[in-house]
Write a protein that holds these residues in place. Structure first.
Motif, PDB file in Angstrom:
ATOM      1  N   SER A  94      -2.932 -56.371 -19.078  1.00  0.00           N
ATOM      2  CA  SER A  94      -3.485 -57.693 -18.847  1.00  0.00           C
ATOM      3  C   SER A  94      -5.000 -57.707 -18.989  1.00  0.00           C
ATOM      4  CB  SER A  94      -3.078 -58.176 -17.450  1.00  0.00           C
ATOM      5  OG  SER A  94      -3.431 -59.519 -17.260  1.00  0.00           O
ATOM      6  N   LYS A  95      -5.673 -56.673 -18.539  1.00  0.00           N
ATOM      7  CA  LYS A  95      -7.144 -56.611 -18.612  1.00  0.00           C
ATOM      8  C   LYS A  95      -7.544 -55.177 -18.936  1.00  0.00           C
ATOM      9  CE  LYS A  95     -11.199 -58.686 -17.520  1.00  0.00           C
ATOM     10  NZ  LYS A  95     -11.710 -59.936 -18.080  1.00  0.00           N
ATOM     11  N   GLY A 136      -8.854 -61.299 -20.671  1.00  0.00           N
ATOM     12  CA  GLY A 136      -7.546 -60.685 -20.505  1.00  0.00           C
ATOM     13  C   GLY A 136      -6.542 -61.159 -21.545  1.00  0.00           C
ATOM     14  N   ASN A 152      -3.806 -54.521 -11.975  1.00  0.00           N
ATOM     15  CA  ASN A 152      -4.668 -54.900 -13.089  1.00  0.00           C
ATOM     16  C   ASN A 152      -4.491 -56.363 -13.501  1.00  0.00           C
ATOM     17  OD1 ASN A 152      -4.710 -55.026 -16.391  1.00  0.00           O
ATOM     18  ND2 ASN A 152      -6.442 -53.874 -15.548  1.00  0.00           N
ATOM     19  N   ARG A 174      -7.059 -59.083 -12.443  1.00  0.00           N
ATOM     20  CA  ARG A 174      -8.401 -59.067 -13.021  1.00  0.00           C
ATOM     21  C   ARG A 174      -8.529 -60.114 -14.129  1.00  0.00           C
ATOM     22  NH1 ARG A 174     -10.942 -54.453 -11.219  1.00  0.00           N
ATOM     23  NH2 ARG A 174      -9.618 -52.699 -10.611  1.00  0.00           N
ATOM     24  N   ARG A 175      -7.411 -60.504 -14.708  1.00  0.00           N
ATOM     25  CA  ARG A 175      -7.431 -61.501 -15.786  1.00  0.00           C
ATOM     26  C   ARG A 175      -7.641 -62.915 -15.257  1.00  0.00           C
ATOM     27  NH1 ARG A 175      -2.551 -64.108 -16.928  1.00  0.00           N
ATOM     28  NH2 ARG A 175      -2.853 -65.752 -18.466  1.00  0.00           N
ATOM     29  N   THR A 177     -12.521 -67.788 -18.149  1.00  0.00           N
ATOM     30  CA  THR A 177     -12.092 -66.691 -19.017  1.00  0.00           C
ATOM     31  C   THR A 177     -10.876 -67.084 -19.847  1.00  0.00           C
ATOM     32  OG1 THR A 177     -10.694 -65.750 -17.261  1.00  0.00           O
ATOM     33  CG2 THR A 177     -12.967 -64.946 -17.415  1.00  0.00           C
TER      34      THR A 177
END
Length: 447
Positions: free
Chosen positions: A245-246, A253, A306, A309-310, A315
């Motif tokens: 994902s990131k 991401g 993880n 984090r996206r 973003t």
């Protein structure tokens, strides 16, 4: 099963890969000679341990998961003849087939990903609706990396240089890796994977592959096989294709956007739009279900540490479950569309999600909205990032909501929810034992 036997004979198949997706979407199963495959298929002899369906992404197992037999008993695999395909990257003629696991009383394994999706699809069938979906999968190409302590970096393309700036929708940037993608297209053609558009996404060497819309189980099968295919093509060209994902700091991401609509089995028309082109009441109920239940379903859409984090503001990833028309800042986007292609795009799932579970979870949320006749909040205009972050920020928070949610248990199954909770708890325990480079850099001598 005569079709399978005819296929093996027609293509002079020597070996067969019996594939079954585990909870992470990893291909498990067996490889065996074609003659032994046929024998096993006829006698329920294609067997694997039940425990592989609660195997963590690290390869371990939860302690006392509460859903599997502690004796680690076998289950048997039933090949789905509709999924029989060639494996185009082997020299010797090899076939692959996706299988479904069953206990020896012939009941399905309730926490096997493909069965979970089938369970949800039966609920729609009972209401005379056929879900139609299309998947958009993002992924990065990165240099081969033999030390996980070192950060990933973009690979060197045909020009001999690494990509360092953002090249969103850059055609020449995609062509840097043209030999690899030519092979991806050839491999997909050989496997009947119905891919559509390839584009360069916002990240350095980040790509997106779109799939043509179709029935949900077929789309999940194709996404499952595509991930394996593009990774294989990458290895042949000395790069990694990653669906993390990131994967890289400072880069956006990777998501798995899921476009979804419902076709009425009575009329054959898209049930999300009225004949005058307006959104139907059913469409509103479906969106309302996604709004209400997506946050509780996050361990399916964002299954790893993880993954979270996206989901950050600004973003191109959502932070809440607002919806809007042609708005990429919301969790639920309704693209400009006519009557027959009215749909909602769930932008929450990450590329790291198991495609079977991502589709099952998204459809389950919409189903609950229909079943409970919910109504959505008003669509928003402008950026949804100015509004509150209402999706869980961590896997801990997500699991707490997921494991106690009665509505999701009714739709997805108690045993499945328990299995996901056990696996994710075990993965979190393993993660907590790892000391990161950030901690060593900033805490070692400063605290």
């Amino acid at each position: 099963m005569s079709f399978i036997e005819d296929f093996l004979q027609e293509h002079n198949i020597e070996e067969v890969e019996c594939l079954v997706p585990d909870m992470a979407g990893i291909a498990r199963g067996k490889i065996l000679p074609a003659s032994k495959f046929i024998k096993g298929m006829r006698s329920n002899g294609l067997r694997v341990p039940e425990s592989i369906f609660v195997q963590t992404v690290t390869g371990s197992y939860p302690n006392n998961d509460g859903v599997t037999n502690p004796a680690t008993s076998d289950v048997y695999l039933v090949p789905d003849e509709e999924t029989m395909r060639l494996v185009p990257w082997y020299e010797e003629p090899t076939a692959q087939i996706i299988c479904d696991p069953y206990y020896f009383d012939h009941t399905p394994v309730p926490f096997a990903a493909r069965h979970v999706l089938k369970r949800v699809l039966k609920l729609f069938e009972a209401k005379n609706y056929l879900p139609q979906v299309a998947v958009e999968l993002e992924f990065y190409l990165v240099d081969r990396n033999d030390d996980p302590d070192y950060p990933l970096q973009p690979p060197i393309g045909r020009s001999g240089r690494r990509e360092t700036s953002r090249q969103s929708y850059g055609v020449d940037a995609v062509n840097e890796f043209d030999p690899m993608f030519e092979e991806v297209y050839d491999f997909c053609d050989a496997q009947r994977i119905d891919i559509d558009t390839l584009t360069h996404e916002a990240g350095a060497a980040q790509m997106e592959m779109n799939f043509n819309h179709g029935e949900a189980l077929l789309q999940a099968d194709q996404a499952f096989l595509f991930k394996r295919t593009v990774r294989e093509a990458g290895l042949r060209h000395k790069v990694y294709a990653t669906f993390m994902s990131k994967p890289m700091q400072g880069e956006p991401g990777s998501s798995m956007h899921v476009h979804q609509s419902l076709v009425s089995k009575k009329t054959g028309r898209n049930a999300f739009a009225n004949q005058n082109g307006q959104d139907s009441r059913l469409f509103q109920q479906y969106i309302a279900g996604l709004q209400r239940y997506l946050p509780a379903t996050m361990p399916i859409f964002a299954p790893y540490v993880n993954s979270y984090r996206r989901l950050m503001p600004d973003t191109d990833a959502p932070i809440n479950t607002h919806w809007g028309y042609d708005n990429r800042t919301v969790g639920l986007r309704v693209p400009h569309s006519g009557v027959q292609d009215r749909r909602v795009e769930n932008r929450v799932p990450g590329a790291d999600a198991n495609p079977y579970l991502a589709l099952a979870g998204s459809l389950a949320c919409g189903y609950l909205g229909m079943d409970e006749k919910l109504l959505p909040r008003a669509p928003i205009e402008g950026s949804a990032y100015r509004l509150a972050h209402t999706l869980p920020r961590t896997l801990y928070d997500a699991l707490s909501r997921f494991s106690s949610h009665r509505g999701l248990k009714n739709v997805l199954g108690d045993q499945f929810v328990a299995a996901v909770s056990a696996v994710k708890d075990a993965e979190l325990d393993a993660y907590q034992q790892v000391i990161s480079s950030w901690e060593r850099e900033h805490l070692l001598q400063n605290v």
